[in-house]
Design a protein around this motif. Sequence first.
Motif, PDB file in Angstrom:
ATOM      1  N   SER A   1       0.805  -1.225   0.000  1.00  0.00           N
ATOM      2  CA  SER A   1       0.000   0.000   0.000  1.00  0.00           C
ATOM      3  C   SER A   1       0.837   1.274   0.000  1.00  0.00           C
ATOM      4  N   THR A   2       2.150   1.156   0.240  1.00  0.00           N
ATOM      5  CA  THR A   2       3.029   2.333   0.155  1.00  0.00           C
ATOM      6  C   THR A   2       3.532   2.549  -1.266  1.00  0.00           C
ATOM      7  N   LEU A   3       2.995   1.778  -2.223  1.00  0.00           N
ATOM      8  CA  LEU A   3       3.372   1.847  -3.635  1.00  0.00           C
ATOM      9  C   LEU A   3       4.774   1.297  -3.883  1.00  0.00           C
ATOM     10  N   ARG A   4       5.225   0.411  -3.015  1.00  0.00           N
ATOM     11  CA  ARG A   4       6.510  -0.265  -3.206  1.00  0.00           C
ATOM     12  C   ARG A   4       6.280  -1.526  -4.029  1.00  0.00           C
ATOM     13  N   PHE A   5       6.915  -1.612  -5.196  1.00  0.00           N
ATOM     14  CA  PHE A   5       6.829  -2.785  -6.064  1.00  0.00           C
ATOM     15  C   PHE A   5       8.154  -3.527  -5.915  1.00  0.00           C
ATOM     16  N   ARG A   6       8.101  -4.713  -5.321  1.00  0.00           N
ATOM     17  CA  ARG A   6       9.329  -5.417  -4.926  1.00  0.00           C
ATOM     18  C   ARG A   6       9.512  -6.709  -5.721  1.00  0.00           C
ATOM     19  N   PHE A   7      10.690  -6.847  -6.339  1.00  0.00           N
ATOM     20  CA  PHE A   7      11.113  -8.115  -6.934  1.00  0.00           C
ATOM     21  C   PHE A   7      12.003  -8.808  -5.921  1.00  0.00           C
ATOM     22  N   LYS A   8      11.574  -9.958  -5.440  1.00  0.00           N
ATOM     23  CA  LYS A   8      12.162 -10.537  -4.234  1.00  0.00           C
ATOM     24  C   LYS A   8      12.807 -11.906  -4.438  1.00  0.00           C
ATOM     25  N   GLU A   9      13.073 -12.299  -5.679  1.00  0.00           N
ATOM     26  CA  GLU A   9      13.735 -13.567  -5.941  1.00  0.00           C
ATOM     27  C   GLU A   9      15.109 -13.296  -6.522  1.00  0.00           C
ATOM     28  N   PRO A  10      16.143 -13.196  -5.685  1.00  0.00           N
ATOM     29  CA  PRO A  10      17.462 -12.752  -6.163  1.00  0.00           C
ATOM     30  C   PRO A  10      18.066 -13.634  -7.236  1.00  0.00           C
ATOM     31  N   GLU A  11      17.763 -14.935  -7.208  1.00  0.00           N
ATOM     32  CA  GLU A  11      18.336 -15.824  -8.215  1.00  0.00           C
ATOM     33  C   GLU A  11      17.757 -15.553  -9.606  1.00  0.00           C
ATOM     34  N   VAL A  12      16.622 -14.842  -9.660  1.00  0.00           N
ATOM     35  CA  VAL A  12      16.013 -14.456 -10.930  1.00  0.00           C
ATOM     36  C   VAL A  12      16.631 -13.166 -11.460  1.00  0.00           C
ATOM     37  N   LEU A  13      17.173 -12.344 -10.577  1.00  0.00           N
ATOM     38  CA  LEU A  13      17.592 -10.989 -10.931  1.00  0.00           C
ATOM     39  C   LEU A  13      19.018 -10.917 -11.449  1.00  0.00           C
ATOM     40  N   PHE A  14      19.981 -11.358 -10.636  1.00  0.00           N
ATOM     41  CA  PHE A  14      21.402 -11.236 -10.948  1.00  0.00           C
ATOM     42  C   PHE A  14      22.140 -12.483 -10.458  1.00  0.00           C
ATOM     43  N   ASP A  15      23.282 -12.751 -11.083  1.00  0.00           N
ATOM     44  CA  ASP A  15      24.196 -13.723 -10.498  1.00  0.00           C
ATOM     45  C   ASP A  15      24.873 -13.090  -9.295  1.00  0.00           C
ATOM     46  N   ALA A  16      25.338 -13.898  -8.360  1.00  0.00           N
ATOM     47  CA  ALA A  16      25.974 -13.397  -7.135  1.00  0.00           C
ATOM     48  C   ALA A  16      27.151 -12.487  -7.473  1.00  0.00           C
ATOM     49  N   GLY A  17      27.152 -11.308  -6.883  1.00  0.00           N
ATOM     50  CA  GLY A  17      28.242 -10.365  -7.061  1.00  0.00           C
ATOM     51  C   GLY A  17      28.285  -9.680  -8.412  1.00  0.00           C
ATOM     52  N   GLN A  18      27.261  -9.861  -9.247  1.00  0.00           N
ATOM     53  CA  GLN A  18      27.254  -9.301 -10.591  1.00  0.00           C
ATOM     54  C   GLN A  18      26.147  -8.261 -10.754  1.00  0.00           C
ATOM     55  N   SER A  19      26.346  -7.336 -11.676  1.00  0.00           N
ATOM     56  CA  SER A  19      25.338  -6.309 -11.936  1.00  0.00           C
ATOM     57  C   SER A  19      24.665  -6.479 -13.289  1.00  0.00           C
ATOM     58  N   GLN A  20      25.098  -7.453 -14.060  1.00  0.00           N
ATOM     59  CA  GLN A  20      24.460  -7.706 -15.351  1.00  0.00           C
ATOM     60  C   GLN A  20      23.145  -8.429 -15.133  1.00  0.00           C
ATOM     61  N   LEU A  21      22.105  -7.946 -15.784  1.00  0.00           N
ATOM     62  CA  LEU A  21      20.784  -8.540 -15.633  1.00  0.00           C
ATOM     63  C   LEU A  21      20.773  -9.956 -16.195  1.00  0.00           C
ATOM     64  N   LYS A  22      20.154 -10.873 -15.451  1.00  0.00           N
ATOM     65  CA  LYS A  22      19.953 -12.215 -15.974  1.00  0.00           C
ATOM     66  C   LYS A  22      18.819 -12.190 -17.006  1.00  0.00           C
ATOM     67  N   SER A  23      18.837 -13.135 -17.906  1.00  0.00           N
ATOM     68  CA  SER A  23      17.817 -13.171 -18.962  1.00  0.00           C
ATOM     69  C   SER A  23      16.411 -13.328 -18.377  1.00  0.00           C
ATOM     70  N   THR A  24      16.315 -14.010 -17.231  1.00  0.00           N
ATOM     71  CA  THR A  24      15.009 -14.151 -16.586  1.00  0.00           C
ATOM     72  C   THR A  24      14.461 -12.804 -16.137  1.00  0.00           C
ATOM     73  N   PHE A  25      15.356 -11.906 -15.708  1.00  0.00           N
ATOM     74  CA  PHE A  25      14.913 -10.596 -15.254  1.00  0.00           C
ATOM     75  C   PHE A  25      14.630  -9.668 -16.432  1.00  0.00           C
ATOM     76  N   THR A  26      15.425  -9.744 -17.481  1.00  0.00           N
ATOM     77  CA  THR A  26      15.139  -8.897 -18.644  1.00  0.00           C
ATOM     78  C   THR A  26      13.783  -9.258 -19.245  1.00  0.00           C
ATOM     79  N   ALA A  27      13.433 -10.545 -19.220  1.00  0.00           N
ATOM     80  CA  ALA A  27      12.122 -10.955 -19.733  1.00  0.00           C
ATOM     81  C   ALA A  27      10.998 -10.343 -18.901  1.00  0.00           C
ATOM     82  N   ILE A  28      11.216 -10.273 -17.578  1.00  0.00           N
ATOM     83  CA  ILE A  28      10.222  -9.646 -16.704  1.00  0.00           C
ATOM     84  C   ILE A  28      10.124  -8.155 -16.985  1.00  0.00           C
ATOM     85  N   LEU A  29      11.268  -7.494 -17.106  1.00  0.00           N
ATOM     86  CA  LEU A  29      11.270  -6.048 -17.355  1.00  0.00           C
ATOM     87  C   LEU A  29      10.634  -5.708 -18.695  1.00  0.00           C
ATOM     88  N   ASP A  30      10.790  -6.574 -19.676  1.00  0.00           N
ATOM     89  CA  ASP A  30      10.134  -6.347 -20.962  1.00  0.00           C
ATOM     90  C   ASP A  30       8.627  -6.202 -20.785  1.00  0.00           C
TER      91      ASP A  30
END
Length: 234
Positions: free
Chosen positions: A82-111
């Motif tokens: 309700s505070t308008l916070r939209f949270r992506f909470k599955e880190p293994e979907v977002l990035f590899d550990a210690g990396q800032s490059q988007l994983k393909s699973t996350f780019t598909a979501i952002l699309d």
Amino acid sequence: MKQKHLDINDDNQFALSTGDLMAALLLIFVLLLIGTMLKLQEEFDSKSDIAERYKELQIDLYDDLNNEFSNDLARWGAEIDSTLRFRFKEPEVLFDAGQSQLKSTFTAILDEFFPRYVNVLRREKYIDHIEEIRVEGHTSIEGVNGMNANESYFYNMKLSQDRTRSVLEYGLQRLDPKILEWTKKRATANGLSSVKPIQKNETEEGRKQNRRVEFRIKTDAEAQIREMLRYASN
């Protein structure tokens, strides 16, 4: 020669006693106090009206975002509150550990997510009130082996900042040119390291939940109140 004496007695209509003078001063003070209180009440009422309007706007925006994305949240590993916070909470979907490059699973979501997200914010009843679209990156507390707490903090600060910049850069590339400039003027990338955990870092499950990306909205409610107060003080 006999001197004449001028007697000033209590019947003189222009003579004010000390009590009368104090009463007059008290009356002036009371009138000034009433005027100040009325002004403060007017400012309070104005602030309350603004706060109420923006509370209603926030509720409407939450409902519209929830209606837009309710069927997608589970498969994206996301949630909205309700505070308008939209949270992506599955880190293994977002990035590899210690990396800032988007994983393909996350780019598909952002699309799917980002263009629809911006389109909701640009609806007629919201577009003039969106001050900032914040992309926030959060990490757990640990850094690379051998780092002390201070080194881990700055390592995670850079990592979270790099990640949010990657998210925002990719998201902006998904937008129609007609709405790109509007979004760029409001979008910010904010790396917050490990300073805002949502769970304790003592367990792996807690650390996992702390590794997340959030989208948050800041409206112009505060700016409206500041402008109202500035106007009232002039």
